[in-house]
Design an enzyme around this catalytic site. Structure first.
Site, PDB file in Angstrom:
ATOM      1  N   ASP B 370       0.821  -0.988  -0.146  1.00  0.00           N
ATOM      2  CA  ASP B 370       0.340  -0.041  -0.338  1.00  0.00           C
ATOM      3  C   ASP B 370       1.107   0.977  -0.412  1.00  0.00           C
ATOM      4  OD1 ASP B 370      -2.336   1.249   0.568  1.00  0.00           O
ATOM      5  OD2 ASP B 370      -1.754   1.852   2.275  1.00  0.00           O
ATOM      6  N   LYS B 374       1.344   4.247  -2.956  1.00  0.00           N
ATOM      7  CA  LYS B 374       0.894   5.464  -2.673  1.00  0.00           C
ATOM      8  C   LYS B 374       2.170   6.805  -2.975  1.00  0.00           C
ATOM      9  CE  LYS B 374      -1.827   5.588   0.888  1.00  0.00           C
ATOM     10  NZ  LYS B 374      -2.282   4.747   2.853  1.00  0.00           N
TER      11      LYS B 374
END
Lengths: 512, 512
Positions: B370, B374
């Site tokens: 994750d 980003k």
């Protein structure tokens, strides 16, 4: 065959307008008009008729205009005397511009933004071709705008820069450095067409290059708002942006003139946003009416993304409960250093002066007025109607030194040392001094509490950790709870301020 | 007298198109056309002629359309056989909408944005009145758009919300709470007209109210992209925004369909921005072509103003040299606590699970994927063409626990304790652990270096000071020098993410 990509321009045309009521649209009237013109040997161009309304316009060569009016007056003599036909007249010195575009409405909206309103336009979707009629002196700018859209010609944004000192001068250099990249990546051409200071202004329709300082130095043009507006009008410049990087109290009075003449406004000058709330709001109304924008991200925290963030949070209904921070780079430097080092307050203040961090008279920084102005600007973003006089400002200059000359103040600077040393030593352990702006109270009411003051904070807090001459802003909101949004970084300095102004110019360009 | 404020609608009209080349504009042709129609007893309405081009259009009652075509075919039989007149035909089921507006072009551009292209329009500036011709089924939406502009009716933005879980559901509530204020302050009406999950969709043309959960619960409509597009088309909804608050890998494949059907796209779903760079760029091109926008501020740092800030800095030519920070709220919580407290790594990880900070399987957080996504999204904002596979990710899960079941992993969580305790204790004094994303290297090249890893930092640094589950982002640039721009705060959570999505919706509404 008509080349699909050609923009045809027919100059020296005239419109013959035929006006009457409850009359047009009757069977036979059209025929009579065209028969009459035909009989007069007049070739008719674009026709637009509002037969269900009150008028009909016929396009003819300028040379035929008077004849056309005459033959129509003769043909409809009876109806005119009876009042069915109210007026027959011509408008001369017109151009017809014909083009093919699948983005026709974009072109019209571009024309409108540039204050060009075609006298007549006609479009047939099936034919794909559009003709518009404009006055002769609008021909060139209209052609430019159409070309921009049709050929994907880059959109040009014309910048008039007011002030070319520290921030303004840096901005010119930054724009010149990046213009080529922006053109390639965004199809936006940034052209600096005017640079002005309080005495002189230099113009360059083609856009200034790296020799801009020479050009303004040797310019013979006296600086005036009217000359800027006239220049833009004369050269029919579209997408005008006036950029104010002065700190002038007088110059902001001209903002409305620029807005009314088609300029958007961008600037680091924060005076306008601290005027009495009535003027503040009237200007917003004027902007709305003229569909112009005023961007001023650098008013607070230079290039830090503060104002836009607060605007969006507020508008999206986020309940902002407090904004607190170190708003002044100068006072950040002074108290960050004074808190950590074993030097006198006067030593550090003199040091800040020598580094060029302060105004020539450091009392302007120490007065807290600059911090107060910034705090007021943020408060007003939350729709609070506070005035400057509502702010509680702790002036760091002792009363007896407020009205002495700058020289005397500087020579007596050490008189401040005892007091500040006391304040420093009376803090709790592991605390440091910070000069903060603090907007608090019930911010749902009409006015908030605005305090500008020296406080003592834990050294390991976000405020306490501040370094160098950085600014820090804490935005407390309902959703974010106890831990605020923190935005921190260089909140002053020519480079970052200019970059912030540049950001606003780009924001504006995106909406064009 | 015509009431200046009335919008006149004339239905059941037809256009008779007359096409020919090198022929129209000759003296006499106009007269013949009108004489012929006149002779046929046909009343002619709005006329638009492109006499200097290739066509002429005449508006008649639908009932007269065939007669008009017939008489013109008869009149020009000879020219048709000779090829001077190429086609004479009618288009039926049309409406003429006549109105007065000083903001005519704005109306046209609104119509265009909503994919309405008038078949014919005519305007006479002096008369001030405008007529446009649209197909019968576009009459209502056209009238709505014109009314919005003329009467200052608030602009309506129609939202289709995909996903109504944690973030999506909170967003609905936030919008319902603020819609009234936004209407008053910005003259923008936000209407949620569709809410969908992966199984069902509920529609409400008038906009959902506080009982929206009931409506979706009892909706009988199966969820499908086509049904959303159809709904928007059937009801002729303008200003469409599709808001994706799912995390669906499949759903993003539909973004292009929405864009092609007139929707802007907003969302917290970050999948699209991590697809292979070719798809990423193609979608940008599609957006540009359709003049639609895709906003995704919440992809990184939830509501923190990160992506917009980076975009503007980059575009204004600021040389961003490094972006570094704690990107994951979950891992922020884990390492902030693990670094300060005397608890085992497994204890704190379990605690984070219990507080609902982690995904159901905490390995999804601990994997670093994750954070990597980003980081990739930020890199691409700088025009770097990195792919996900380019990222060096330190997976916090030991290899032997990667492929076991979730239950087994949770039961063996304590196996991680020894290693992490060692890492913690081998740090220099006054250091803490942080799991960071770090974009560095020569960012002027095509690709940057992307690292996702556990590092040890001084406790009194900005990263070291991080608290709770906050995120922090440091943006290093040339102008800002050694002290980066720091943006810090809750970077996860339904409320702040929803507020960030709301901010994007408002940004979009401003450009409409």
């Amino acid at each position: 065959m008509t080349d699909q990509n050609v923009i045809n321009i027919y100059r020296n045309k005239a419109l013959v307008n035929f006006e009457g009521k409850d009359f047009l649209g009757q069977i036979g009237v059209d025929s009579r008009i065209f028969n009459a013109l035909n009989g007069g040997g007049i070739s008719v161009g674009v026709i637009s008729q509002q037969a269900i309304e009150n008028g009909i316009s016929v396009l003819v060569d300028e040379d035929d205009a008077q004849d056309a009016v005459d033959v129509l007056k003769k043909e409809f003599e009876k109806e005119k005397s009876e009042g069915h036909v109210s007026n027959i007249y011509s408008i001369e010195n017109l151009s017809v511009i014909g083009f093919v575009s699948d983005n026709y409405n974009k072109i019209l909206s571009e024309l409108q933004r540039n204050k060009i309103f075609p006298l007549l336009l006609s479009q047939i979707a099936s034919a794909g071709r559009v003709n518009i009629v404009v006055t002769g002196n609008q021909t060139e700018i209209t052609k430019n705008i159409i070309e921009t859209e049709i050929y994907g010609k880059p959109k040009t944004v014309h910048l008039a820069l007011i002030g070319h000192g520290n921030v303004g001068g840096t901005l010119v250099e930054q724009i010149l450095d990046s213009a080529h990249d922006i053109l390639n990546r965004k199809r936006v051409e940034l052209k600096i067409v005017a640079i002005a200071n309080s005495r002189k202004v230099a113009f360059n329709k083609a856009g200034f290059g790296s020799d801009w300082r020479q050009k303004i130095k040797y310019s013979q043009n006296e600086s005036s708002v009217q000359s800027l507006v006239d220049f833009a009008n004369e050269h029919h410049l579209e997408n005008l942006v006036m950029v104010d990087n002065t700190a002038s109290k007088d110059f902001v009075k001209n903002y409305p003139i620029f807005v009314e003449n088609g300029f958007d406004v961008v600037g680091s000058n924060k005076i306008y946003n601290t005027l009495p709330i009535a003027e503040y709001r009237n200007f917003r109304k004027l902007l709305e009416k003229n569909k112009k924008k005023y961007l001023y991200e650098t008013n607070v925290g230079a290039g830090l993304p503060l104002i836009d963030t607060i605007k969006l949070l507020h508008l999206s209904g986020e309940n902002i409960t407090r904004i607190k921070g170190v708003f002044s780079g100068t006072l950040s430097y002074v108290f960050n250093n004074f808190s950590l080092r074993n030097d006198k307050f006067s030593t550090i203040t003199s040091e800040a002066m020598e580094k060029g961090f302060t105004e020539p008279d450091p009392r302007e920084d120490l007065s807290g007025n600059d911090v107060a102005r910034k705090l007021l600007i943020l408060a007003r973003e939350l729709d609070l109607i506070n005035e400057f006089d509502d702010i509680n400002i702790q002036n760091l200059v002792p009363e007896n030194l407020l009205s002495v000359s700058k020289e005397e103040f500087l020579s007596r600077l050490e008189e401040l040392d005892v007091d500040y040393q006391k304040i420093k030593e009376s803090q709790e352990p592991n605390h440091v001094l910070r000069y903060v702006g603090d907007l608090h109270g019930d911010l749902q009411k009409e006015k908030g509490e605005l305090d500008v003051k020296l406080i003592s904070v834990p050294a390991n807090s976000a405020l306490g950790q501040l370094k160098g001459s950085d600014s820090i802003f804490e935005i407390y909101t309902e959703s974010y709870g106890e831990n605020p949004i923190v935005i921190m970084g260089a909140g002053a300095g020519a480079k970052v301020t200019a970059r912030g102004v540049f950001g606003d110019i780009l924001r504006l360009s995106e909406t064009k």
